[in-house]
Design an enzyme around this catalytic site. Structure first.
Site, PDB file in Angstrom:
ATOM      1  N   MET A  95       0.818  -1.203   0.000  1.00 34.24           N
ATOM      2  CA  MET A  95       0.000   0.000   0.000  1.00 34.24           C
ATOM      3  C   MET A  95       0.856   1.259   0.000  1.00 34.24           C
ATOM      4  SD  MET A  95      -3.044   1.176  -0.119  1.00 34.24           S
ATOM      5  CE  MET A  95      -4.045  -0.255   0.248  1.00 34.24           C
ATOM      6  N   CYS A  96       1.984   1.201   0.696  1.00 32.54           N
ATOM      7  CA  CYS A  96       2.867   2.366   0.769  1.00 32.54           C
ATOM      8  C   CYS A  96       3.378   2.743  -0.617  1.00 32.54           C
ATOM      9  CB  CYS A  96       4.040   2.059   1.707  1.00 32.54           C
ATOM     10  SG  CYS A  96       5.031   3.492   2.136  1.00 32.54           S
ATOM     11  N   THR A  97       3.704   1.731  -1.425  1.00 32.84           N
ATOM     12  CA  THR A  97       4.190   1.971  -2.788  1.00 32.84           C
ATOM     13  C   THR A  97       3.086   2.547  -3.663  1.00 32.84           C
ATOM     14  OG1 THR A  97       5.758   0.143  -2.597  1.00 32.84           O
ATOM     15  CG2 THR A  97       5.210   0.880  -4.821  1.00 32.84           C
ATOM     16  N   GLN A 151       8.815  -1.390   6.270  1.00 35.20           N
ATOM     17  CA  GLN A 151       8.394  -1.550   4.880  1.00 35.20           C
ATOM     18  C   GLN A 151       9.121  -2.733   4.234  1.00 35.20           C
ATOM     19  OE1 GLN A 151       6.162   0.338   2.782  1.00 35.20           O
ATOM     20  NE2 GLN A 151       6.558  -1.370   1.410  1.00 35.20           N
ATOM     21  N   SER A 163       2.320   6.246  -2.351  1.00 32.89           N
ATOM     22  CA  SER A 163       3.352   7.288  -2.312  1.00 32.89           C
ATOM     23  C   SER A 163       4.411   7.198  -3.405  1.00 32.89           C
ATOM     24  CB  SER A 163       4.060   7.258  -0.950  1.00 32.89           C
ATOM     25  OG  SER A 163       3.133   7.298   0.101  1.00 32.89           O
TER      26      SER A 163
END
Length: 462
Positions: free
Chosen positions: A236-238, A382, A241
């Protein structure tokens, strides 16, 4: 007058042929078990043969067990499921339950033969069960229009054998984990009566496989996870962002923008709706332009949203036949079951091969041994998340990581609940040391691929 007689003659001819059909034994005198109905089955159960199990003793009891006692659960009522239900019902299995959370789509009708155009939009499990019950006298198929995760342990304990005809590795792994959780041990010794055999079939185009799993004894789904092509899931972070691929842009539109903007009201995203796909495609293009990413196409958008898996009717028929045969072997103990993996391929010619998949000593599902996680203390959370999702032996989808710090449970990251995801997202950029984790720390990881929490032991490397 002659024209009026033609339909009547045709009807009589059909009745005459039906009366003489071998499967009916030539007679249908009352009841659903007419003389000779099960002749094709008794040939295997009431006489010895060169391929029977060494301990097999012919008798009439095996057939009665199939007809009156043996309960089978079929998971999936799609391409494989329709074939499985037909095969099992015609083999003498009468007490069958079928679980499927899907409804019938027009595109299903070319291979899922229990459905008709009038059934489009209706639950697959219910239509399939009604068809089999009405077509095969005495058969009692019970439908469940639900997810497998909606049932508890008591539901699964009632079955003698479970057969999977799924198109999802995640669902397979969850079912595998459930059956492993049902095992009971006494002084470290597995109780054989707690084992529920799992027969798993899978197809993709002209390729397929069938396997027999005895939980706690033979290789489970997770033991051989490397054999499955990993499903592509992006952190989700990738997505939120740091998008780098066109797929990241499509997933951003699908996962984050769709529920936020609700372009079609409260309607959920439908991969078969051209307007929905077009909306996702447009948003993905905007996202791609913002980060100078190329390659976002309408076809790519469809593939990412629908996770399309090709299906061929003949492959489904072959694999379902193999699975149904293994169910028959195990239920009757008349023949030695497959040990334990069958590969089928007819892309170019015809190729089949069987081999014994071996148990993995440190399997995250069936070994009952905490898994090692080796990272330097400077590694970020992460990186741990990416390892859990990308490692071929784990292939988790949306892992939730928790631990115990100073005697209290602490959620390090949880993706499935929006408010908690937003609160824990900053942790992804922190190092393990900054999060207060130490060498030897235990991390509890929950994921949709298993009903159980998987324990990991953190080992700091230098």
């Amino acid at each position: 007058m002659a024209d009026a007689e033609e339909p009547e003659k045709k009807r009589r001819r059909i009745e005459d042929v039906t009366e003489k059909m071998a499967v009916d034994g030539g007679h249908r005198d009352g009841g659903c078990d007419w003389d000779g109905r099960w002749n094709h089955v008794t040939k295997f159960l009431e006489r010895p043969g060169p391929f029977t199990h060494p301990d097999f003793e012919p008798s009439t009891e095996s057939l009665q067990f199939l007809l009156e006692t043996c309960k089978i659960l079929v998971i999936g009522a799609g391409g494989l499921g329709c074939e499985l239900l037909k095969n099992l019902a015609l083999s003498g299995f009468r007490l069958i339950h079928v679980v499927d959370m899907d409804t019938i789509d027009l595109s299903n009708l070319n291979r899922q033969f229990l459905f008709r155009p009038k059934d489009v939009g209706r639950p697959k499990a219910e239509v399939a069960a009604n068809f089999i019950n009405s077509r095969i006298p005495g058969c009692k198929v019970v439908p469940h229009f639900k997810k497998i995760q909606h049932f508890d342990e008591s539901f699964y304990r009632q079955f003698h054998i479970i057969v999977c005809g799924l198109d999802s590795i995640i669902a397979r792994r969850w079912m595998n984990g459930m059956l492993i959780s049902l095992l009971s041990y006494e002084d470290g010794v597995l109780d054989p009566s707690s084992i529920i055999p799992l027969i798993d079939g899978g197809t993709e185009g002209f390729k397929g496989n069938a396997r027999v799993i005895l939980p706690g004894m033979t290789a489970c789904i997770d033991c051989t996870l490397e054999l499955y092509p990993p499903q592509i899931n992006f952190p989700m972070c990738t997505i939120a962002s740091m998008p780098r691929l066109p797929e990241h842009c499509v997933e951003y539109a699908r996962i984050l923008q769709w529920p936020k903007e609700k372009p079609f009201g409260e309607t959920s995203l439908d991969g078969d709706n051209p307007e929905h796909i077009q909306w996702v495609f447009d948003r993905a293009q905007e996202r791609a332009a913002e980060f100078n990413i190329t390659g976002v196409t309408y076809r790519l958008t469809q593939g990412v949203v629908k996770r399309i898996i090709p299906a061929v009717a003949s492959t489904n028929a072959v694999i379902a036949a193999a699975c149904a045969t293994e169910v028959f072997k195990i239920a009757t103990s008349a023949y030695i079951p497959l040990n334990n993996y069958l590969v089928f391929n007819d892309v170019d010619g015809l190729y089949t091969y069987t081999f014994e998949a071996e148990r993995k000593e440190n399997c995250s599902a069936c070994s009952q041994v905490p898994q090692d996680l080796q990272f330097p203390s400077s590694a970020k959370l992460q990186e741990v998340l990416e390892y859990l999702t990308e490692n071929a032996a784990l292939q988790m989808k949306s892992p939730a990581i928790t631990t115990t710090l100073e005697g209290k449970n602490k959620t390090l990251y949880l993706q499935s609940v929006k408010s908690i995801e937003e609160r824990t997202r900053p942790n992804l950029c922190k190092t393990l040391k900054e999060l207060g984790l130490s060498d030897g720390q235990e991390l509890a990881v929950a994921d949709v691929t298993t009903p159980q929490t998987v324990l990991f032991k953190l080992n700091f490397t230098t």
